[in-house]
Design a protein around this motif. Structure first.
Motif, PDB file in Angstrom:
ATOM      1  N   ALA A 142     -17.875  -8.301 -10.919  1.00 62.99           N
ATOM      2  CA  ALA A 142     -18.086  -7.510  -9.973  1.00 62.99           C
ATOM      3  C   ALA A 142     -17.204  -6.302 -10.056  1.00 62.99           C
ATOM      4  N   ALA A 143     -17.611  -5.367  -9.258  1.00 63.91           N
ATOM      5  CA  ALA A 143     -16.794  -3.736  -9.377  1.00 63.91           C
ATOM      6  C   ALA A 143     -16.380  -3.390  -7.928  1.00 63.91           C
ATOM      7  N   LEU A 144     -15.520  -2.983  -7.328  1.00 67.24           N
ATOM      8  CA  LEU A 144     -14.976  -2.488  -6.270  1.00 67.24           C
ATOM      9  C   LEU A 144     -15.179  -0.639  -6.342  1.00 67.24           C
ATOM     10  N   GLY A 145     -15.666  -0.074  -5.200  1.00 71.37           N
ATOM     11  CA  GLY A 145     -15.147   1.258  -5.192  1.00 71.37           C
ATOM     12  C   GLY A 145     -14.862   1.821  -3.840  1.00 71.37           C
ATOM     13  N   PHE A 146     -13.591   2.457  -3.920  1.00 73.37           N
ATOM     14  CA  PHE A 146     -12.955   2.986  -2.863  1.00 73.37           C
ATOM     15  C   PHE A 146     -13.151   4.613  -2.969  1.00 73.37           C
ATOM     16  N   TYR A 147     -13.998   5.088  -1.614  1.00 70.21           N
ATOM     17  CA  TYR A 147     -13.679   6.582  -1.517  1.00 70.21           C
ATOM     18  C   TYR A 147     -13.024   7.115  -0.129  1.00 70.21           C
ATOM     19  N   TRP A 148     -12.016   8.003  -0.630  1.00 73.27           N
ATOM     20  CA  TRP A 148     -11.113   8.390   0.558  1.00 73.27           C
ATOM     21  C   TRP A 148     -11.438  10.064   0.456  1.00 73.27           C
ATOM     22  N   PRO A 149     -12.438  10.543   1.140  1.00 71.32           N
ATOM     23  CA  PRO A 149     -12.531  11.963   0.877  1.00 71.32           C
ATOM     24  C   PRO A 149     -11.599  12.826   1.626  1.00 71.32           C
ATOM     25  N   VAL A 150     -10.798  12.283   2.585  1.00 68.61           N
ATOM     26  CA  VAL A 150      -9.846  13.026   3.136  1.00 68.61           C
ATOM     27  C   VAL A 150      -8.796  13.640   1.971  1.00 68.61           C
ATOM     28  N   SER A 199       0.755   0.379 -14.861  1.00 69.68           N
ATOM     29  CA  SER A 199      -0.186  -0.486 -14.559  1.00 69.68           C
ATOM     30  C   SER A 199      -0.794  -0.178 -13.270  1.00 69.68           C
ATOM     31  N   PRO A 200      -2.131  -0.669 -12.887  1.00 67.02           N
ATOM     32  CA  PRO A 200      -2.739   0.274 -11.660  1.00 67.02           C
ATOM     33  C   PRO A 200      -2.544  -0.051 -10.396  1.00 67.02           C
ATOM     34  N   LEU A 201      -1.927  -1.204 -10.230  1.00 67.51           N
ATOM     35  CA  LEU A 201      -1.503  -1.792  -8.997  1.00 67.51           C
ATOM     36  C   LEU A 201      -0.599  -0.933  -8.050  1.00 67.51           C
ATOM     37  N   PRO A 202       0.500  -0.518  -8.708  1.00 60.54           N
ATOM     38  CA  PRO A 202       1.397   0.295  -7.879  1.00 60.54           C
ATOM     39  C   PRO A 202       0.688   1.775  -7.559  1.00 60.54           C
ATOM     40  N   LEU A 203      -0.144   2.150  -8.656  1.00 60.44           N
ATOM     41  CA  LEU A 203      -0.661   3.478  -8.116  1.00 60.44           C
ATOM     42  C   LEU A 203      -1.724   3.154  -7.065  1.00 60.44           C
ATOM     43  N   PHE A 204      -2.407   2.117  -7.007  1.00 64.93           N
ATOM     44  CA  PHE A 204      -3.494   1.937  -5.825  1.00 64.93           C
ATOM     45  C   PHE A 204      -2.734   1.691  -4.515  1.00 64.93           C
ATOM     46  N   ARG A 205      -1.525   0.992  -4.717  1.00 59.73           N
ATOM     47  CA  ARG A 205      -0.907   0.972  -3.102  1.00 59.73           C
ATOM     48  C   ARG A 205      -0.457   2.397  -2.793  1.00 59.73           C
ATOM     49  N   THR A 206       0.015   3.073  -3.623  1.00 61.56           N
ATOM     50  CA  THR A 206       0.446   4.367  -3.176  1.00 61.56           C
ATOM     51  C   THR A 206      -0.693   5.283  -2.781  1.00 61.56           C
ATOM     52  N   TRP A 207      -1.873   5.202  -3.448  1.00 57.23           N
ATOM     53  CA  TRP A 207      -2.797   6.019  -2.744  1.00 57.23           C
ATOM     54  C   TRP A 207      -3.552   5.434  -1.530  1.00 57.23           C
ATOM     55  N   PHE A 208      -3.517   4.292  -1.715  1.00 58.13           N
ATOM     56  CA  PHE A 208      -4.126   3.577  -0.345  1.00 58.13           C
ATOM     57  C   PHE A 208      -3.255   4.047   0.976  1.00 58.13           C
ATOM     58  N   ALA A 209      -1.708   3.999   0.758  1.00 60.27           N
ATOM     59  CA  ALA A 209      -0.855   4.386   1.876  1.00 60.27           C
ATOM     60  C   ALA A 209      -1.040   5.825   2.278  1.00 60.27           C
ATOM     61  N   GLU A 210      -1.148   6.671   1.089  1.00 56.56           N
ATOM     62  CA  GLU A 210      -1.509   7.978   1.213  1.00 56.56           C
ATOM     63  C   GLU A 210      -2.810   8.480   2.049  1.00 56.56           C
ATOM     64  N   ALA A 211      -3.690   7.921   1.747  1.00 57.42           N
ATOM     65  CA  ALA A 211      -5.112   8.077   2.403  1.00 57.42           C
ATOM     66  C   ALA A 211      -5.061   7.616   3.980  1.00 57.42           C
ATOM     67  N   ALA A 212      -4.317   6.479   4.348  1.00 56.43           N
ATOM     68  CA  ALA A 212      -4.068   6.048   5.652  1.00 56.43           C
ATOM     69  C   ALA A 212      -3.153   7.142   6.516  1.00 56.43           C
ATOM     70  N   GLU A 213      -2.164   7.546   5.761  1.00 59.21           N
ATOM     71  CA  GLU A 213      -1.250   8.617   6.362  1.00 59.21           C
ATOM     72  C   GLU A 213      -1.828   9.991   6.490  1.00 59.21           C
ATOM     73  N   ALA A 214      -3.014  10.275   5.799  1.00 57.55           N
ATOM     74  CA  ALA A 214      -3.598  11.496   5.680  1.00 57.55           C
ATOM     75  C   ALA A 214      -4.807  11.255   6.787  1.00 57.55           C
ATOM     76  N   GLY A 215      -4.895  10.121   7.463  1.00 51.84           N
ATOM     77  CA  GLY A 215      -5.938   9.879   8.415  1.00 51.84           C
ATOM     78  C   GLY A 215      -7.324   9.544   8.075  1.00 51.84           C
ATOM     79  N   GLN A 216      -7.244   8.962   6.895  1.00 49.96           N
ATOM     80  CA  GLN A 216      -8.732   8.569   6.570  1.00 49.96           C
ATOM     81  C   GLN A 216      -9.034   7.417   7.279  1.00 49.96           C
ATOM     82  N   ALA A 217     -10.458   7.497   7.806  1.00 47.47           N
ATOM     83  CA  ALA A 217     -10.607   6.377   8.523  1.00 47.47           C
ATOM     84  C   ALA A 217     -11.061   5.170   7.722  1.00 47.47           C
TER      85      ALA A 217
END
Length: 265
Positions: A115-123, A46-64
Motif C-alpha cells: 500500500a501507499a499513504l499520501g498526506f497533504y497539508w496545504p497550509v 531516517s524518515p520517521l523523525p522528519l514525519f513527526r516534525t512535519w506532522f506537528a508543524e502542520a497541526a500547529e499551523a492550523g491544518q484541519a
C-alpha cells in the motif's frame, strides 16, 4: 417509527460553471498558506523523525485534520483503489491504520499486501508519501486501539458490514442507533472484524511546495539488505540527481540503512 429520509442531493452544476470554478481556484493562496524553506542538508537520516516534525508543524499551523491520509491499494487484478482513512500511529515499526478485514481495502490488502499513504497539508504546501508492505496485527492490538478511541469510533466499528451493498439509508440509521446504544453500555465491546494494519516503509518522500514551482522533493528509500522480516528494498532508481547518505534505520526488526535522494519536481 417514521422511515428516515434520504440525505439531500446537492444542487446541479453545469459543465461550464464547473470548468469556470475549477480554473478560478488558487493554489497556496498567500493569505492561507505559508511555504517554509526545506533544508534537506539538515534532514534526519531516517524518515520517521522528519514525519513527526512535519506532522506537528502542520497541526500547529492550523491544518484541519492532519491525521487524515489517502490510502492506496490494488485488487487481485492490479486495479488501483484509494480512500481517506485516519492515521492511528507512527513508530519505529511503521505507519498504522485500521479497517474491517472484510471491507474492500481489507480484501485487497489480503490479496496484495502492499500500500501507499499520501498526506497533504496545504497550509504549509507539504505532502508526505509512504509506501511499503502491509501486515495485519493480532486481534488484541486492534481491540486495544479501538477501545482507546471515542464512543463513536466503537459504534461505527460495531456496525460493521463496510463496503457491502446497503438496501436503504433507513437500514443504516437503525443499525447505527443499535451500535451507539451498545457502545455506550459496553465501552469494551469487541468488533471482531476490526483490524489494525502496519505499513512497513520501503520508501518515504517529503514534498515542500515553492511559490516559483521549484518544489523540493526528498525521498528516503531502504538500501539492501533489508531487515530479516521486513520488506525487500526496491531497485535503485535511474536518472535523478541525488544526495546519497546512509544512516541506521530505526526498524525494530534490525538495522537497515536509508538512502536519501533529491528528486526533480
Amino acid at each position: 417509527m417514521t422511515e428516515p429520509s434520504e440525505p439531500p442531493s446537492p444542487a446541479a452544476t453545469s459543465q461550464a460553471d464547473f470548468d469556470r470554478l475549477l480554473r478560478s481556484l488558487p493554489v497556496w493562496h498567500p493569505a492561507r498558506t505559508t511555504l517554509p524553506a526545506f533544508d534537506t542538508e539538515g534532514a534526519p537520516g531516517s524518515p520517521l523523525p522528519l514525519f513527526r516534525t512535519w506532522f506537528a508543524e502542520a497541526a500547529e499551523a492550523g491544518q484541519a485534520e492532519p491525521q487524515t491520509v489517502s490510502l492506496a491499494t490494488t485488487d487481485a487484478e492490479g486495479r488501483a483503489d484509494v480512500r481517506t482513512v485516519m492515521l492511528h500511529g507512527a513508530d519505529d515499526r511503521g505507519w498504522w491504520f485500521a479497517s474491517h478485514e472484510g471491507s474492500r481495502k481489507g480484501r485487497q490488502l489480503h490479496a496484495r499486501p502492499f500500500a501507499a499513504l499520501g498526506f497533504y497539508w496545504p497550509v504549509l504546501g507539504r505532502q508526505v508519501r509512504v509506501r511499503g508492505t502491509v501486515t495485519p496485527l493480532p486481534g488484541a492490538a486492534a481491540q486495544a486501539d479501538l477501545h482507546a478511541r471515542s464512543t463513536g469510533a466503537l459504534a461505527s466499528a460495531l456496525v460493521g458490514r463496510q463496503s457491502e451493498v446497503l438496501g436503504s439509508y433507513g437500514e443504516l440509521v437503525r443499525a447505527s442507533e443499535a451500535a451507539w446504544n451498545r457502545a455506550s453500555r459496553e465501552p469494551r465491546a469487541e468488533a471482531p472484524s476490526w483490524t489494525l494494519y502496519l505499513l512497513r516503509p520501503e520508501e518515504a518522500e517529503f514534498f515542500q511546495g515553492d511559490s516559483h514551482r521549484r518544489h523540493v522533493r526528498l525521498r528516503y528509500r531502504l538500501a539492501g539488505p533489508p531487515a530479516a522480516d521486513g520488506p525487500e528494498a526496491p531497485d535503485a532508481p535511474d536518472g535523478p540527481e541525488r544526495e546519497e547518505r546512509t544512516a541506521p534505520s530505526s526498524q525494530a526488526a534490525g538495522p537497515a540503512p536509508w538512502v536519501r535522494e533529491l528528486l526533480w519536481p
